[in-house]
Every structure is written in C-alpha cells, then in structure tokens.
Write a protein that holds these residues in place. Sequence first.
Motif, PDB file in Angstrom:
ATOM      1  N   SER A 143      39.774  14.604  79.002  1.00 13.10           N
ATOM      2  CA  SER A 143      39.107  15.362  77.937  1.00 13.10           C
ATOM      3  C   SER A 143      37.982  14.488  77.387  1.00 13.10           C
ATOM      4  O   SER A 143      38.034  13.257  77.492  1.00 13.10           O
ATOM      5  N   VAL A 160      29.720  18.311  81.520  1.00 10.08           N
ATOM      6  CA  VAL A 160      30.084  18.491  80.112  1.00 10.08           C
ATOM      7  C   VAL A 160      28.942  19.280  79.480  1.00 10.08           C
ATOM      8  O   VAL A 160      27.798  18.825  79.476  1.00 10.08           O
ATOM      9  N   THR A 210      32.972  20.593  76.181  1.00 10.00           N
ATOM     10  CA  THR A 210      33.398  21.646  77.101  1.00 10.00           C
ATOM     11  C   THR A 210      33.267  21.122  78.532  1.00 10.00           C
ATOM     12  O   THR A 210      32.161  20.928  79.039  1.00 10.00           O
ATOM     13  N   VAL A 211      34.387  20.873  79.183  1.00  9.52           N
ATOM     14  CA  VAL A 211      34.416  20.248  80.499  1.00  9.52           C
ATOM     15  C   VAL A 211      34.545  21.322  81.573  1.00  9.52           C
ATOM     16  O   VAL A 211      35.344  22.255  81.447  1.00  9.52           O
ATOM     17  N   HIS A 254      35.595  13.472  74.153  1.00 11.42           N
ATOM     18  CA  HIS A 254      35.372  13.492  72.706  1.00 11.42           C
ATOM     19  C   HIS A 254      33.933  13.059  72.459  1.00 11.42           C
ATOM     20  O   HIS A 254      33.563  11.906  72.695  1.00 11.42           O
ATOM     21  N   GLN A 303      35.132  18.045  70.481  1.00 14.60           N
ATOM     22  CA  GLN A 303      35.549  18.083  71.865  1.00 14.60           C
ATOM     23  C   GLN A 303      34.472  18.735  72.733  1.00 14.60           C
ATOM     24  O   GLN A 303      33.893  19.757  72.364  1.00 14.60           O
ATOM     25  N   LEU A 356      35.709   9.277  77.166  1.00 15.74           N
ATOM     26  CA  LEU A 356      36.712   9.991  77.941  1.00 15.74           C
ATOM     27  C   LEU A 356      38.094   9.652  77.411  1.00 15.74           C
ATOM     28  O   LEU A 356      38.398   8.501  77.125  1.00 15.74           O
ATOM     29  N   GLU A 357      38.928  10.661  77.293  1.00 10.73           N
ATOM     30  CA  GLU A 357      40.311  10.469  76.882  1.00 10.73           C
ATOM     31  C   GLU A 357      41.213  11.037  77.968  1.00 10.73           C
ATOM     32  O   GLU A 357      40.867  12.014  78.636  1.00 10.73           O
ATOM     33  N   TYR A 358      42.393  10.407  78.139  1.00 11.74           N
ATOM     34  CA  TYR A 358      43.284  10.775  79.225  1.00 11.74           C
ATOM     35  C   TYR A 358      44.669  11.095  78.703  1.00 11.74           C
ATOM     36  O   TYR A 358      45.158  10.446  77.768  1.00 11.74           O
ATOM     37  N   ASP A 359      45.307  12.076  79.333  1.00  8.23           N
ATOM     38  CA  ASP A 359      46.708  12.367  79.065  1.00  8.23           C
ATOM     39  C   ASP A 359      47.556  11.421  79.910  1.00  8.23           C
ATOM     40  O   ASP A 359      47.445  11.396  81.149  1.00  8.23           O
TER      41      ASP A 359
END
Length: 298
Positions: free
Chosen positions: A197, A72, A4-5, A199, A2, A140-143
């Motif tokens: 987030s 990032v 760090t954003v 990855h 992961q 990029l991953e999204y909730d």
Amino acid sequence: MQGTVDGFSYGLVTPVAAYLMACLGGALGLRCTTRSVRTGGSFKPGWLALGATSIGSGIWTMHFIAMMGFTVAESPISYDRPTTFASLGVAVVMTGIGIFIVGYRGATRMALVTGGTITGLGIASMHYLGMAGMRLQGRLEYDTLTVALSVVIAVVAATTALWAAVSVHGFMASLGASLVMGIAVSGMHYTGMAAVSVHLHGDVPPGMAGDSPATLIAPMLIGPAVFLVMAGVVVMFDPLLVMGDPDRQQPDARRGAAGRRARPVLPGQRQAPSYGEPANWSAPSRSGRRAAHRSRHR
C-alpha cells in the motif's frame, strides 16, 4: 493520504509477458543445470553459472516487466538505477549459490533444503530490493503476513525447481517443470505486490506526471533480455539436447556385445560354429575328448 494503486494498468499484457520471461529463464536454467549433472571436469562450473545467471535474469526481468503495469494514480514513479541493478546481482548470486550446492551435492534432502532456502530468499530479496528502488511522492507499506506468504512461496518454488533440475532429464519434462516454475515465481511476485500500500506525503503538484513506468524500465531490460536470448541459442545448439545422451546409449551397446561374447555353452548343448568352420561341425563331447586323448598316448 492513501494512494490509489493499480498493478494491471496494461491489463493482461504485463502479467502474461512477465510469466513468459519467468518460464524462459526457468527453462534455460533447468536445462543448463541438467547438463552440468551429466558433465564432469572443467565444464561443470560453466554450465552451473550459466544456469544461475539464466534463472536470476529471468526472474529479474519478469519482476520489472510486471512492474511496468504498476502505477499510483496520485504520484509519478521513477526508479533508482543502482538499487535496481543491485537487485539483479542479488538474484544471480543467491540463485547461483543454491544451484552450485545442488549441482555438486546432488538431490539429497539436505542439499535441496539448503539450496532451495538460499535461492528462495534470493528471489524474495530481489523482489523487495527492487521495490526499494522505487521513487515516488510517498512511502511503501507492507502487510507482514502477506510478505511472509510471498517468501514461503519463493522458497517452495525454488526448492521444487532445484529438485527438477537434477531429477528431470527429458526435454518435455523440463519444459513442463519450467511452466510450473513460471507460475510459482509469478505467484510470488503478485502475492508480494498484494501486500503493498502507498501512503502519500501530500498532494502532488500539478505538472509532475512524469514518464510512464514502461518508458523508465524498458531500457534497463535490454541487457538481461539479450543475455537470455544468447543463453537460449547456446542451449539449443548443445549436442546433448539435439542428439540425445550418447553416454546412455553406449553402455547398452557394450553390454549387448559383451553379452554376446560371453554367452556360456551348457554341457551337452551344441555350440554354434565359428567363422570358417563347416556348418555340420559340432563340438565333441567330454567323453569323446577323453577317448581321443587315451588313443593318442597308446
């Protein structure tokens, strides 16, 4: 792995600047749309198009000013220009569809719901298409729930803005509506960013720091920023904004003049002398007029 954003690498500078650009685009768009409501004929589409481009450009500029502060720590970031400018086109076109619906249909419930939904989806599409243009050593991953919340905020903000455009006519009221719109659009943006987030694919090789996001994004913002300034000049020099609405004042004057001309005289009431008549002149009564008529025919 992961990443760090950090969405605020410049502190409050980028959020405040982004908010001001959203307010500027919203204010110009609201004034242009309000102007189109009072204008008929061939000028109406021009004002609506200017309003749509102002709002779309303001939102797009707000988004990428805010993205200057997005970093990032483990990976450099770059942007794909075709995808980035495609997001600007989506913002302008879909905002334009919503504004034209409300501009021609008025503030009916169906027009506001339809136009607000289309415009809100356009704002959300611009945001996530702009994010798709981001290039980094990862994905990029999204909730999902947070993304859905950001879309709802965009639709509500757009519907409210369209209602204000056709319902709020005063300059100060439009200014207040644009400030609220800036809060809503900025809130949508940072809600969407809270869903992100990163990855990473692996360790970034040494020496790949790359340019800063501000260096990459700033040249792309010149065109929309210049357009917003020019649109602001057009709106500020519009006679309707500077001198008020003469169409609203003239009917009042006409009604007043008509009222003075058409004032009835009640029976037995003394009529004011007309121009050229002596001040002690009084209109004869009805019985006096009948007696004078009989005396003339004898």
